[in-house]
Write a protein that holds these residues in place. Structure first.
Motif, PDB file in Angstrom:
ATOM      1  N   GLY A  23       0.736  -1.273   0.119  1.00  0.00           N
ATOM      2  CA  GLY A  23      -0.115  -0.065   0.035  1.00  0.00           C
ATOM      3  C   GLY A  23       0.824   1.124   0.036  1.00  0.00           C
ATOM      4  N   LYS A  37       1.397   4.243  -3.039  1.00  0.00           N
ATOM      5  CA  LYS A  37       0.910   5.490  -2.874  1.00  0.00           C
ATOM      6  C   LYS A  37       2.201   6.490  -3.253  1.00  0.00           C
ATOM      7  N   LYS A  49      -7.428  -4.798   0.558  1.00  0.00           N
ATOM      8  CA  LYS A  49      -7.986  -3.892   1.392  1.00  0.00           C
ATOM      9  C   LYS A  49      -7.007  -2.743   1.838  1.00  0.00           C
ATOM     10  N   THR A  50      -5.771  -3.340   2.188  1.00  0.00           N
ATOM     11  CA  THR A  50      -4.877  -2.706   2.971  1.00  0.00           C
ATOM     12  C   THR A  50      -4.453  -1.412   1.924  1.00  0.00           C
ATOM     13  N   ASN A  51      -4.193  -1.901   0.717  1.00  0.00           N
ATOM     14  CA  ASN A  51      -3.768  -0.839  -0.608  1.00  0.00           C
ATOM     15  C   ASN A  51      -4.747  -0.143  -0.832  1.00  0.00           C
ATOM     16  N   LEU A  52      -6.245  -0.255  -0.520  1.00  0.00           N
ATOM     17  CA  LEU A  52      -7.435   0.640  -0.939  1.00  0.00           C
ATOM     18  C   LEU A  52      -7.326   1.804   0.214  1.00  0.00           C
ATOM     19  N   ASP A  53      -7.158   1.280   1.617  1.00  0.00           N
ATOM     20  CA  ASP A  53      -7.167   1.924   2.704  1.00  0.00           C
ATOM     21  C   ASP A  53      -5.984   3.205   2.532  1.00  0.00           C
ATOM     22  N   GLU A  54      -4.822   2.746   2.004  1.00  0.00           N
ATOM     23  CA  GLU A  54      -3.525   3.646   2.252  1.00  0.00           C
ATOM     24  C   GLU A  54      -3.891   4.632   0.936  1.00  0.00           C
ATOM     25  N   GLN A 103      -6.739   5.602   0.157  1.00  0.00           N
ATOM     26  CA  GLN A 103      -7.703   6.275   0.293  1.00  0.00           C
ATOM     27  C   GLN A 103      -7.455   7.746   1.075  1.00  0.00           C
ATOM     28  N   THR A 104      -6.294   7.769   1.692  1.00  0.00           N
ATOM     29  CA  THR A 104      -5.947   8.919   2.367  1.00  0.00           C
ATOM     30  C   THR A 104      -5.060  10.175   1.495  1.00  0.00           C
ATOM     31  N   THR A 149     -11.619   4.984  -4.193  1.00  0.00           N
ATOM     32  CA  THR A 149     -11.006   3.431  -4.200  1.00  0.00           C
ATOM     33  C   THR A 149     -12.250   2.748  -4.593  1.00  0.00           C
ATOM     34  N   ASN A 164     -13.343  -1.656  -4.743  1.00  0.00           N
ATOM     35  CA  ASN A 164     -12.680  -2.886  -4.454  1.00  0.00           C
ATOM     36  C   ASN A 164     -13.022  -3.781  -5.582  1.00  0.00           C
TER      37      ASN A 164
END
Length: 190
Positions: A124, A128, A152-157, A159-160, A166, A168
């Motif tokens: 992630g 980024k 999911k961790t890539n999406l969360d990172e 998203q910042t 993002t 899925n």
């Protein structure tokens, strides 16, 4: 605050058009546009994945529904008169033949981002930082960043990041398959 008049609205529209905002569409490879090689998603064994990640094994990968969505964004003029930028981004270590595989499969893209060989950064954070470098290097005025990935961790990172939206990939692929099956059933009944 100025009153909302036709003149003010037109000036604002011209100002937005001068900014040349570029929408960036980022697609992952594994389990997003193509099936994954090996079992990394289940056992997280990177050494095994690197052994499985060969040219011949990648030739046999099946296309997933998100693959066909790329053509909707590639080489299209965006809302503000600029071309969209389609990026294929993967956490796989850099291979000389990956661009050839994507070309043989018919993947259309503007930029391919791969993991540098000596880089062991978290997936992630890597994605980024690569996107930020791409934006800074090309001096892009970014409209939105549409990021499609199955992790999911890539999406969360991602998203910042500012202007990031993002999606899925697992959900998108399942929804597309479900719709295709429903359509084929309807056609079969008629």
């Amino acid at each position: 605050m100025t009153p909302r008049t036709v003149k003010n609205v037109l000036q604002l529209r011209r100002k937005m058009q001068r900014q040349n905002l570029t929408d960036i569409y980022v697609f992952d490879i594994d389990n997003t546009i193509l099936e994954t090689v090996g079992t990394y998603e289940q056992d997280y064994n990177l050494d095994k994945f690197q052994r499985d990640n060969t040219f011949l094994r990648n030739l046999g990968l099946k296309k997933l529904p998100c693959f066909y969505a790329i053509s909707n964004y590639f080489d299209k003029v965006g809302k503000y008169g600029t071309r969209n930028l389609v990026v294929i981004q993967t956490a796989r270590s850099k291979k000389w033949w990956l661009a050839l595989i994507l070309w043989l499969k018919g993947v259309k893209y503007d930029v391919l981002l791969q993991r540098p060989r000596a880089n062991n950064m978290d997936s992630g954070k890597l994605k980024k930082s690569q996107l930020i470098d791409l934006i800074m290097f090309r001096k892009l005025n970014v409209g939105n960043i549409f990021f499609i990935d199955d992790n999911k961790t890539n999406l969360d990172e991602i998203q910042t990041m500012k202007h990031a939206i993002t999606y899925n990939a697992d959900e998108l692929n399942k929804t597309a398959l479900k719709r295709a099956m429903e359509l084929s059933e309807k056609r079969g009944l008629k």
